[in-house]
Scaffold this active site. Sequence first.
Site, short mmCIF file in Angstrom:
data_model
loop_
_atom_site.label_atom_id
_atom_site.label_comp_id
_atom_site.label_asym_id
_atom_site.label_seq_id
_atom_site.Cartn_x
_atom_site.Cartn_y
_atom_site.Cartn_z
N ASP A 9 0.88 -1.16 0.00
CA ASP A 9 0.00 0.00 0.00
C ASP A 9 0.92 1.22 0.00
O ASP A 9 2.14 1.09 0.20
CB ASP A 9 -0.88 -0.03 1.26
CG ASP A 9 -1.75 1.20 1.40
OD1 ASP A 9 -2.32 1.66 0.40
OD2 ASP A 9 -1.84 1.73 2.53
N ASP A 11 -0.09 5.18 1.03
CA ASP A 11 -0.31 6.14 2.11
C ASP A 11 -0.30 5.41 3.45
O ASP A 11 -1.06 4.47 3.67
CB ASP A 11 -1.65 6.86 1.92
CG ASP A 11 -1.64 7.80 0.72
OD1 ASP A 11 -0.78 8.69 0.68
OD2 ASP A 11 -2.47 7.62 -0.17
#
Length: 215
Positions: A9, A11
Amino acid sequence: MVVKAVIFDMDGVLVDSEKFWTQAELDVFSSYGVQVTDDLAAQTKYMTTQEVTEFWYKRFPWENFDASDLENKVVTRVIEMIQTENCTMSGVEKFIKNLKNKDYKIGLATNAPLRVAHAVLEKLQIHDLFDTIHSSEFENQGKPHPAVYLTSAKNLGVSPEHCIAIEDSQSGLKAAKEAGMQTIIFTNNDENLDSNLADFKIMDFNTIFLPVFGE
């Protein structure tokens, strides 16, 4: 199951940038009369940029609504902050390089627009380490729907059951799990994060590798 690929991922995992999205929403939508409160902003935390724009418009509609223009303004503001602020997660570059040296395929699967992902990888100077970079903007639904992870696995040429996803949220963990992947929660030393959907846990990227990576 043997792990052949690691999908990150973005953020909250590669960069501490979630605060930038909150600030960008405040900067952009407030200028249209939107009352951006902490409680409402918290609801948009894991949405795509398109979903965020629709969220605010439905609650505080204004004239001459242009979704694409608003999304562009938010994304541009976030990129400005990524480029100028110190937001890199400590040790993440070395962590990814070590994985690459162990011959794992490396992917990025994010709800953020692709140009934000490119800005992040350029800031960290690790763009060349990634075999695929994919955004939910090219899917019908963002996380927690598994589409972005399923496409990432396809792009890597690796079956989902041979992939492991590194996430920092329940939304992301759910997406990876529903895609059929193993999961790691990156807590950034936050013991309060709910890790019930995670198979493994990484407190920070400066610690030793998990057994799943052969150490």
